[in-house]
Every structure is written in C-alpha cells, then in structure tokens.
Write an enzyme that holds these catalytic residues in place. Structure first.
Site, PDB file in Angstrom:
ATOM      1  N   VAL A 154      79.935  23.007  -7.031  1.00  0.00           N
ATOM      2  CA  VAL A 154      79.738  21.651  -7.548  1.00  0.00           C
ATOM      3  C   VAL A 154      80.434  21.559  -8.899  1.00  0.00           C
ATOM      4  CG1 VAL A 154      78.026  20.025  -8.448  1.00  0.00           C
ATOM      5  CG2 VAL A 154      77.528  21.347  -6.375  1.00  0.00           C
ATOM      6  N   LYS A 155      81.342  20.610  -9.036  1.00  0.00           N
ATOM      7  CA  LYS A 155      82.008  20.444 -10.335  1.00  0.00           C
ATOM      8  C   LYS A 155      81.131  19.506 -11.160  1.00  0.00           C
ATOM      9  CE  LYS A 155      86.622  19.859 -12.295  1.00  0.00           C
ATOM     10  NZ  LYS A 155      86.630  21.051 -13.125  1.00  0.00           N
ATOM     11  N   SER A 156      80.096  20.094 -11.732  1.00  0.00           N
ATOM     12  CA  SER A 156      79.095  19.279 -12.417  1.00  0.00           C
ATOM     13  C   SER A 156      79.444  19.106 -13.891  1.00  0.00           C
ATOM     14  CB  SER A 156      77.710  19.923 -12.290  1.00  0.00           C
ATOM     15  OG  SER A 156      77.512  20.852 -13.334  1.00  0.00           O
TER      16      SER A 156
END
Ligand code: PMP
Length: 290
Positions: A154-156
């Site tokens: 997840v590119k959070s």
C-alpha cells in the site's frame, strides 16, 4: 502559444496556486497519515505509466477501505488536464488522496469524503553525478513494515518508517538506505526498489518480502525480458548484496541509479557495471518514448 511553465495544483475540482493550495487541519491525511498517494513522471508531455500508477492508487485505497470519489478514467483525465495547464513537458506529478476532513478521533467513518489533490512540479531526487559514478548507501536499523501492519504494497501517506531510515542515511552522509524485513532479508530502500546482478543475472526481492511493487521495477523487469537479460525474484540477504557484481535502485523519481558502495563494502569494481548501464539506457529510452 505555449502556456508559461509553472507548478499546477488541483484540489477536489479546483485549480489553486501554491499560496492558496490548502487542506483542512482536520484532514486525516494530515492528522494520521491516513490516505494514499502516487508519484508519477511526465516525459515529453506524456504521463509515464499513468494506468499502472492509477491502478496501484485504487488498489492501495481499496486495501485501506477508502473509496476514491471519482473513477479511474476521470482521475486520468484530471492528470492530463493538470499536465497541460502546467505547461511543463518534463515534470513530476504528486497525486494524493487523503481520508478527508473528519473529527479529532481516528474513526474514518467521520471522514465521509476523501480529498483528491494533484500537484505538478519539478523533482530532483539525486545529483546528476551519481548516475555516472554510482552512489553509496547503507543498511538501516529500521525494519520495513511487517505485511500484517500497514502492508508495504500500500503506497500510504504514512512514511514515517521510511523517514526514520532516511534520517539514518542522512546521518551516514549517503542518499539511500536498505530496509530489511522482519526476517532480516532485504526488502527495498526508503523510496526505491533494489536489484542486484550476479554472474549476469538480475535478482530482486519478490513482493512477499515487504516491498512496494514499484512501477519502475515492473518496467525494468519487462525490459530485461525484452533484452534477454535473465531476471529472477528471490530472497536476498545482506550478504548477497555485499558480494553482488552490481547493484542498482529503481524508482519514479530516481529512475535507474547505480550503487557502488554498501555499508563500506565496494560493489564490484566500484563503478556502475554493464548490466546496470544497459538497463538504465533502455529504461530512459523507453520512458522518453523511444
Ligand atoms: N519503494 C518505495 C518505498 C517507494 O516509496 C517507491 C516510490 N518512490 C518505490 C519503491 C519505487 O516505486 P515506483 O517505481 O513506482 O516509483
């Protein structure tokens, strides 16, 4: 007439200037790092790998139970419009979707509408000379997030782990740091994926090692295949990296950058190797549309 090149910012449907581009202090992206983002390059006016970045954005959002309030196709059109308005032919897009304004608790149900932000500006990741000479990196003592925590896939907006590793790199006087996973295997760097070359074969950690599935990484994998350079995903330990013939990093901002020293060990002969040079050359050609 060409519009004058300038940073362009779009927030929830409206263009703003750098001075007027503001978000609420109640936005959970600000309060909790609750949201997702993408970094995308524009080469010669073309949004590079637009679809792949947007797919990853929507997948990241799905994983954190956030519904982006527009379709992928609509968001793609917004990116195109922002790039056009910026007048910049070579630029960098920061696309952010935050959970949006809520109350002071963490409950995302109190943030009914995510906030969508597009920034088109310039980016400069590493100095030009490291692409010729290679750069030194270190291994960080900060463990890459466990996949049962916020998954690295997840590119959070929550990059604090990576920021802590970057501070270690800064302290060591280098630009990047390798992050190991909770097993002690090589995962990736703070903002780049890592590849090594051994006896002509490219090797890189697989997605289960706790990495962001880099768009650049995937393009490099495809280009290696096209150019008949063997490439495998495998578990790598620090020792593999130290004894590699070549090491390079990939990322949207970084592109393909050679690494010639790790934790004080010289990699190969201390200069960028032939496989790294070839991958870098074919990547830049592909990115520029050649
Ligand atoms: N890993 C991390 C942690 C990143 O933040 C990034 C993006 N800068 C990458 C890898 C590279 O991904 P991409 O090639 O999609 O930019």
């Amino acid at each position: 007439m060409q519009p004058q090149a300038s940073p362009t910012i779009w927030i929830d449907g409206e263009f703003r200037t750098k001075e007027t581009a503001t978000v609420s202090v109640y936005d959970h992206g600000f309060l909790y790092g609750d949201g997702v983002f993408e970094g995308i390059r524009v080469y010669s006016g073309r949004v590079f790998e637009s679809h792949a970045h947007l797919v990853r954005l929507y997948e990241s959002a799905k994983s954190i139970r956030m519904t982006i309030p527009m379709s992928l196709a609509e968001l793609s059109d917004v990116l195109e419009a922002c790039v056009k308005k910026s007048g910049m032919t070579d630029s960098y897009i920061r696309l952010v979707v935050s959970r949006g304004p809520g109350d002071l608790g963490i409950d995302p149900r109190k943030s009914p509408r995510p906030c969508v932000i597009v920034i088109v500006d310039k980016i400069n990741v590493y100095p030009a000379e490291v692409y010729q000479t290679g750069m030194a990196i270190i291994t960080s003592s900060v463990t890459r997030n466990h996949s049962n925590a916020c998954p690295p896939r997840v590119k959070s907006l929550n990059y604090l782990n990576n920021v802590l590793a970057k501070i270690e790199a800064n302290d060591a006087g280098v630009y990047e740091a390798i992050m190991l996973n909770s097993q002690g295997n090589v995962a990736e760097c703070t903002a780049d994926n890592i590849f090594i070359v051994r006896s002509g074969e490219i090797q890189t950690p697989g997605t289960s090692e706790g990495i962001l599935e880099g768009v650049t990484r995937r393009v490099v994998m495809e280009l290696a295949k096209q150019h008949s350079i063997p490439l495998v995903e495998k578990v790598l330990q620090r020792h593999d990296v130290y004894i590699a013939d070549e090491v390079f990093l990939t990322g949207t901002g970084a592109e393909v950058v050679p690494v010639t020293k790790i934790d004080g060990r010289v990699i190969g002969d201390g200069t960028p190797g032939p496989v790294t040079k070839k991958i870098s050359e074919v990547y830049m050609k592909f990115a520029r549309g050649g």
